[in-house]
Scaffold this motif. Structure first.
Motif, short mmCIF file in Angstrom:
data_model
loop_
_atom_site.label_atom_id
_atom_site.label_comp_id
_atom_site.label_asym_id
_atom_site.label_seq_id
_atom_site.Cartn_x
_atom_site.Cartn_y
_atom_site.Cartn_z
N ALA A 286 0.88 -1.23 -0.01
CA ALA A 286 -0.06 0.08 0.17
C ALA A 286 0.93 1.33 0.03
N CYS A 287 2.11 1.21 0.85
CA CYS A 287 3.05 2.49 0.70
C CYS A 287 3.30 2.81 -0.55
N LEU A 288 3.85 1.77 -1.46
CA LEU A 288 3.99 1.95 -2.88
C LEU A 288 2.99 2.59 -3.71
N THR A 289 1.83 1.92 -3.47
CA THR A 289 0.60 2.44 -4.17
C THR A 289 0.49 3.97 -3.97
N SER A 290 0.47 4.21 -2.62
CA SER A 290 0.13 5.78 -2.24
C SER A 290 1.22 6.68 -2.65
N CYS A 291 2.46 6.16 -2.94
CA CYS A 291 3.68 7.19 -3.07
C CYS A 291 3.36 7.86 -4.34
N PHE A 292 3.44 9.25 -4.40
CA PHE A 292 3.21 9.94 -5.58
C PHE A 292 4.38 10.33 -6.37
N VAL A 293 5.46 10.21 -5.62
CA VAL A 293 6.71 10.43 -6.17
C VAL A 293 7.21 8.96 -6.50
N ASN A 294 6.76 7.92 -6.59
CA ASN A 294 7.43 6.71 -6.78
C ASN A 294 8.73 6.39 -6.12
N ALA A 295 8.64 6.55 -4.95
CA ALA A 295 9.95 6.47 -4.17
C ALA A 295 9.93 4.84 -3.57
N TYR A 296 8.93 4.31 -3.89
CA TYR A 296 8.99 2.74 -3.26
C TYR A 296 9.17 1.75 -4.43
N LYS A 297 9.67 0.52 -4.13
CA LYS A 297 9.89 -0.49 -4.96
C LYS A 297 9.66 -1.81 -4.45
N LYS A 298 9.14 -2.81 -5.09
CA LYS A 298 8.99 -4.15 -4.36
C LYS A 298 10.21 -4.92 -5.46
N THR A 299 11.07 -5.16 -4.77
CA THR A 299 11.92 -5.88 -5.63
C THR A 299 11.77 -7.32 -5.78
N PRO A 300 12.53 -8.02 -6.93
CA PRO A 300 12.18 -9.47 -7.21
C PRO A 300 12.46 -10.33 -6.12
N GLU A 301 13.33 -9.67 -5.32
CA GLU A 301 13.76 -10.64 -4.20
C GLU A 301 12.93 -10.80 -3.04
#
Lengths: 177, 308
Positions: B126-141
């Motif tokens: 949800a943090c990634l979804t909510s971030c409007f500057v795209n600071a978050y990333k879910k890595t394949p790991e």
């Protein structure tokens, strides 16, 4: 003649009957103390009084599972090792890896789909779960430093002893970057 | 040529709206049956709460690995378990502590239960979804990481997180940013090594491995010892699944876990709306400019004729 044969048979039967007892007395002849230090990092090695613990434990299998050749105490283990499976080495580290979550160990587990013991504890986990589990149940000492004293490196990572934060030094706003 | 009047314009608008609604429903139907479910070979951690003894070695290891500031109290000081914040709640994660252990005195349980709290590294965060500057990333790991250089400190992720994990560097007056557990991605996970807390734990409370393998292990543990656990793997399905999952002998709602989060990723509640935002912002201006030009073309031509 016949009488002698009977005596021999009787002796053989007696020997067979006492065989399990003999196995148990062998187990009690294990080492007096064991130095458990291969993982020592933040704490000193543990000087484990094996002789004392053999007197307390109901069976060698309490700690050694099936490896001493005795029936395991856990019914889940007994499903396969009911008769006890004697192992070449009964040392904890012979089966419990000291690098449990390393890429090699994880690959080894994944590369063997038939492996039953996929969740087998690493050496550190095996030591602590076995020792602390029993100590908690039997009222033995359970403090970290009751078994091994923390060294300087340990004090540093725990921010304890001479590395303890000064009282009142932080007002909760000591973060920053 | 057919004259575009107000009525026909509104008709067109309605048809367009119906088309959007139809797309919306089909998306909703999809969301009901299909989730992303995470990267197939992503890593995770299975936490067996029945094994934790509350020694806080994980907190100490995290502090060292992440170069966090000196703690307020030593990591062997058990008095932190009694600390309470607003609402009588136990300690939570802060800018100085990306993981904290909480103590729960459960009635009828012989010993207190200890619960380690840190980012759960959601499959669909949800943090990634909510971030409007795209600071978050879910890595394949499997880690949910963030780029603090682009974080503007808006704290929307703190509101969005269903587990109340992201903390904020309130201590920095000039450049406050979000601070949270990154599963030791930079220093360990991306090299295939377990997070520092996992490796430091004396009790092997935490098992590190592929998420799909951990799920099998979790269910095997429950079936091997059905009396030792409640029959639930927290994080298997919560909010679409998380990389960190939990086994407990006490019902999860008794030890501070939110058991009403549902199994849908948070994004599924907002993706229809969010999916419309780019369309409204890009297609609508062009479309309506076109309508405007069409409706005015005749008048414009008439004006030209009149002029000449």
């Amino acid at each position: 003649m016949g009488g002698r044969k009977k005596t021999l048979l009787g002796m053989a039967a007696l020997m067979l009957l006492t065989a399990p007892l003999a196995a148990q007395s062998w187990a009690a002849e294990g080492p007096g103390t064991v130095e458990l230090g291969s993982l020592a990092n933040y704490y000193s090695a543990v000087t484990f009084d094996h002789a004392m613990h053999t007197g307390v434990a109901a069976s060698c299998a309490e700690c050694h599972h099936h490896t001493t050749g005795l029936a395991p105490t856990d019914p889940n283990c007994a499903r396969c090792h009911k008769a006890g499976d004697k192992a070449n080495s009964v040392a904890c580290k012979s089966c419990h890896s000291d690098k449990r979550f390393s890429a090699e160990d994880l690959a080894k587990i994944e590369g063997n789909p038939q492996l039953h013991h996929k969740g087998k504890l690493g050496l550190k986990g095996a030591y602590h779960q076995k020792c602390l589990g029993c100590h908690t149940a039997m009222g033995g000492p359970t403090g970290c430093q009751d078994c091994h004293t923390r060294n300087d490196k340990g004090d540093a990572i725990f921010h304890s002893g001479k590395y303890a934060p000064a009282p009142g030094a932080s007002d909760g706003h000591g973060g920053g970057h | 040529m057919k004259k575009l009047n107000r009525r026909s314009f509104l008709k067109g608008g309605l048809a367009g709206g119906a088309a959007i609604a139809a797309v919306g429903t089909s998306k909703q139907a999809l969301a009901g049956t299909h989730n992303f479910g995470g990267y197939p070979d992503s890593m995770g951690v299975l936490v067996d709460l029945t094994k934790c003894v509350g020694c806080r070695t994980c907190e100490a290891a995290c502090n060292k690995e992440q170069n966090l500031p000196e703690p307020d109290k030593s990591f062997d000081d058990p008095s932190v378990f009694e600390e309470r914040r607003e609402g009588g709640l136990p300690r939570r994660t802060t800018e100085k502590a990306y993981t904290v252990v909480q103590k729960y005195d459960v009635p009828g349980r012989e010993h207190p239960l200890f619960r380690k709290v840190q980012c759960n590294h959601c499959n669909e965060p949800a943090c990634l979804t909510s971030c409007f500057v795209n600071a978050y990333k879910k890595t394949p790991e499997g880690a949910v990481i963030y780029d603090k250089t682009v974080c503007v400190g808006c704290r929307t992720c703190m509101v969005a997180c269903p587990f109340y994990i992201p903390a904020y560097s309130y201590s920095s007056p000039t450049n406050p940013v979000i601070k949270k557990c990154i599963m030791c991605y930079d220093t360990r996970l991306k090299f295939g090594r377990p997070p520092a807390c996992v490796e430091a734990c004396p009790q092997e409370v935490m098992t590190f491995g592929k998420r799909k393998d951990l799920l099998k292990l979790a269910h095997q543990r429950i079936s091997d010892k059905p009396d030792a656990y409640v029959d639930h793997v927290y994080g298997e399905n919560e909010v679409g699944g998380t990389a960190w999952m939990y086994l407990s002998d006490v019902p999860f709602d008794k030890i501070g876990y939110d058991t009403h989060l549902g199994t849908q990723p948070i994004i599924s509640y907002v993706k229809e709306f969010l999916g419309m935002v780019p369309m409204v912002l890009t297609i609508w201006p062009a479309l309506f400019t076109g309508f405007h030009l069409l409706s005015n073309r005749k008048d414009a031509a008439k004006n030209e004729e009149n002029k000449s």
